[in-house]
Motif scaffolding. Structure first.
Motif, mmCIF file in Angstrom:
data_model
loop_
_atom_site.group_PDB
_atom_site.id
_atom_site.type_symbol
_atom_site.label_atom_id
_atom_site.label_comp_id
_atom_site.label_asym_id
_atom_site.label_seq_id
_atom_site.Cartn_x
_atom_site.Cartn_y
_atom_site.Cartn_z
ATOM 1 N N LEU A 131 -1.918 27.331 -4.741
ATOM 2 C CA LEU A 131 -0.630 26.707 -5.050
ATOM 3 C C LEU A 131 -0.607 25.346 -4.355
ATOM 4 N N MET A 132 -0.258 24.308 -5.082
ATOM 5 C CA MET A 132 -0.447 22.958 -4.551
ATOM 6 C C MET A 132 0.789 22.081 -4.707
ATOM 7 N N TYR A 133 1.031 21.281 -3.667
ATOM 8 C CA TYR A 133 2.026 20.208 -3.707
ATOM 9 C C TYR A 133 1.284 18.895 -3.510
ATOM 10 N N VAL A 134 1.644 17.863 -4.262
ATOM 11 C CA VAL A 134 1.096 16.517 -4.088
ATOM 12 C C VAL A 134 2.249 15.536 -3.970
ATOM 13 N N GLY A 135 2.212 14.692 -2.937
ATOM 14 C CA GLY A 135 3.251 13.678 -2.795
ATOM 15 C C GLY A 135 3.517 13.343 -1.340
ATOM 16 N N ARG A 136 4.549 12.551 -1.121
ATOM 17 C CA ARG A 136 4.936 12.217 0.243
ATOM 18 C C ARG A 136 5.372 13.469 0.981
ATOM 19 N N VAL A 137 4.982 13.529 2.251
ATOM 20 C CA VAL A 137 5.364 14.672 3.075
ATOM 21 C C VAL A 137 6.551 14.217 3.923
ATOM 22 N N SER A 138 7.729 14.305 3.327
ATOM 23 C CA SER A 138 8.945 13.853 3.984
ATOM 24 C C SER A 138 10.058 14.864 3.713
ATOM 25 N N LYS A 139 11.082 14.790 4.532
ATOM 26 C CA LYS A 139 12.121 15.807 4.521
ATOM 27 C C LYS A 139 12.797 15.953 3.171
ATOM 28 N N GLU A 140 13.060 14.825 2.484
ATOM 29 C CA GLU A 140 13.827 14.889 1.243
ATOM 30 C C GLU A 140 13.046 15.537 0.099
ATOM 31 N N PRO A 146 0.781 -1.228 0.000
ATOM 32 C CA PRO A 146 0.000 0.000 0.000
ATOM 33 C C PRO A 146 0.823 1.294 0.000
ATOM 34 N N GLN A 147 2.134 1.201 -0.260
ATOM 35 C CA GLN A 147 2.915 2.436 -0.364
ATOM 36 C C GLN A 147 2.321 3.333 -1.450
ATOM 37 N N VAL A 148 2.384 4.633 -1.226
ATOM 38 C CA VAL A 148 1.849 5.595 -2.190
ATOM 39 C C VAL A 148 3.002 6.441 -2.696
ATOM 40 N N ASN A 149 3.475 6.151 -3.894
ATOM 41 C CA ASN A 149 4.552 6.932 -4.493
ATOM 42 C C ASN A 149 4.612 6.643 -5.991
ATOM 43 N N GLY A 150 5.450 7.389 -6.687
ATOM 44 C CA GLY A 150 5.540 7.254 -8.132
ATOM 45 C C GLY A 150 6.078 5.906 -8.584
ATOM 46 N N VAL A 151 6.985 5.321 -7.807
ATOM 47 C CA VAL A 151 7.539 4.012 -8.182
ATOM 48 C C VAL A 151 6.442 2.962 -8.162
ATOM 49 N N VAL A 152 5.644 2.954 -7.101
ATOM 50 C CA VAL A 152 4.560 1.978 -6.988
ATOM 51 C C VAL A 152 3.536 2.188 -8.104
ATOM 52 N N ARG A 153 3.206 3.445 -8.370
ATOM 53 C CA ARG A 153 2.228 3.696 -9.434
ATOM 54 C C ARG A 153 2.760 3.249 -10.791
ATOM 55 N N THR A 154 4.040 3.463 -11.033
ATOM 56 C CA THR A 154 4.642 3.031 -12.292
ATOM 57 C C THR A 154 4.616 1.517 -12.424
ATOM 58 N N LEU A 155 5.018 0.811 -11.370
ATOM 59 C CA LEU A 155 5.096 -0.648 -11.433
ATOM 60 C C LEU A 155 3.716 -1.285 -11.516
ATOM 61 N N THR A 156 2.757 -0.774 -10.748
ATOM 62 C CA THR A 156 1.422 -1.367 -10.786
ATOM 63 C C THR A 156 0.758 -1.115 -12.141
ATOM 64 N N THR A 157 0.901 0.092 -12.665
ATOM 65 C CA THR A 157 0.286 0.401 -13.962
ATOM 66 C C THR A 157 0.930 -0.423 -15.069
#
Length: 352
Positions: free
Chosen positions: A186-195, A16-27
């Motif tokens: 103004l919008m940001y979408v994605g993980r909310v992490s330091k990096e 259930p991770q939510v990120n671009g890598v998971v979306r790429t691999l699942t799609t």
């Protein structure tokens, strides 16, 4: 006669991770199956896992080589693709090398930069590990020309092959703006992490409403420090597409992503992108009216708003398709016994 491929993908990033890598691999996996290919995914839920102390959303696996060998033998794949450099990727790599099987890898994430930012580890050590991990690959799949150029400069020796990304245009499209937030939004979408460098976005001295869509270990601190910003948590599917459409400008403050799927999803919703001129944005924001890149993020936002063209955003987003991306992935695969690419007849869809 066309015959299907049996493809094994080993990955430490999966639902259930939510990120671009998971979306790429699942799609990609879903599309491959719809084309008649067989796909076996080796992923963390199949093993015992433990949470990373500084990043509990991402579980690491106790991937046992014996279990993985049994999975591979049972499936008997034509091609093996190792998607990540974590425990599952390491186990799959060790098996392939020991048995002299050929395999491909992909470079999704700039982990050396992540580890430097989060744990203050030196870049040199991180890149030494990444070079070693990919050194036995029959080909490294990379999303953009700028990433390919950087890896060449950093002496990644295997063949580098392009594997771009796509966007679901039946889900992500321009919708009516219904929120009453003060403009510009103004919008940001994605993980909310330091990096992800979201703090740079929230610090930018620009008028309007700042909205953060997503969650992660840095959210509580950012909410405390930037109380005027709106944090809405994760959104998925239609709710995510609706959220994109409420923005006047999408802000992508990361210096460490290798592509940024969220940028093309935003473009597909008619929303321009403001970002730094780094790997990812320089490969995506290439057309007039689709956004602006600047080392000063506030200026990038102002320029993106001033020059925005929803029509240009949509036209550009339409050049990124999952069908084209998946065909690239197939053409990059290698026969696990010979290391040779598969003939066009083997990789054409059986059903479309």
């Amino acid at each position: 006669m066309t015959s299907r491929l049996k493809i094994l993908i080993a990955t430490d990033a999966w639902k259930p991770q939510v990120n671009g890598v998971v979306r790429t691999l699942t799609t990609t996996s879903e599309l491959l199956r719809s084309w008649g290919h067989e796909v076996e995914v080796v992923e963390p839920s199949q093993f015992k896992t433990f949470a990373i102390p500084f990043y509990p959303e991402i579980p690491l696996s106790f991937a046992t080589i014996n279990h993985l060998v049994q999975r591979i033998r049972k499936f008997h794949p034509d091609a093996i693709h190792i998607s990540t450099e974590g425990p599952i990727g390491l186990a799959a790599r060790a098996i392939c090398i020991r048995r002299k099987w050929k395999f491909t890898t992909s470079y999704h994430t700039k982990f050396p930069e992540y580890l430097k930012k989060m744990l203050f580890l030196p870049l040199a050590g991180g890149y030494s590990y990444m070079r070693r991990f990919h050194s036995r690959s029959s080909g490294i799949m990379v999303a953009t020309p700028s990433l390919e150029q950087e890896l060449r400069l950093r002496r990644f020796l295997p063949e580098l092959n392009r594997w771009s990304r796509g966007v679901n245009l039946s889900l992500f499209y321009q919708r009516e703006k219904t929120h009453s937030w003060p403009k510009p939004v103004l919008m940001y979408v994605g993980r909310v992490s330091k990096e992800k460098n979201i703090e740079a976005f929230l610090k930018a001295d620009v008028p309007g409403t700042k909205v953060v869509v997503g969650d992660g270990p840095h959210r509580s601190k950012l909410q405390h420090d930037f109380q005027k910003a709106i944090f809405v948590g994760y959104r998925r599917g239609e709710a995510l597409a609706e959220m994109y459409s409420q923005a006047d400008c999408f802000v992508f403050p990361s210096h460490t992503d290798t592509f940024g799927l969220v940028m093309i999803e935003s473009l597909a919703c008619g929303v321009p992108v403001a970002a730094y001129p780094v790997i990812g944005p320089v490969d995506v924001i290439t057309e007039p009216g689709t956004g602006a890149l600047n080392d000063n993020l506030a200026l990038a936002i102002e320029q993106a708003l001033k020059t925005a063209s929803p029509e240009a955003c949509l036209r550009h987003a339409q050049t990124f398709t999952w069908e084209k991306s998946t065909r690239q992935f197939l053409s990059n695969l290698r026969n696990r016994h010979t290391g040779e690419p598969f003939t066009p007849a083997r990789i054409e869809p059986l059903t479309v």
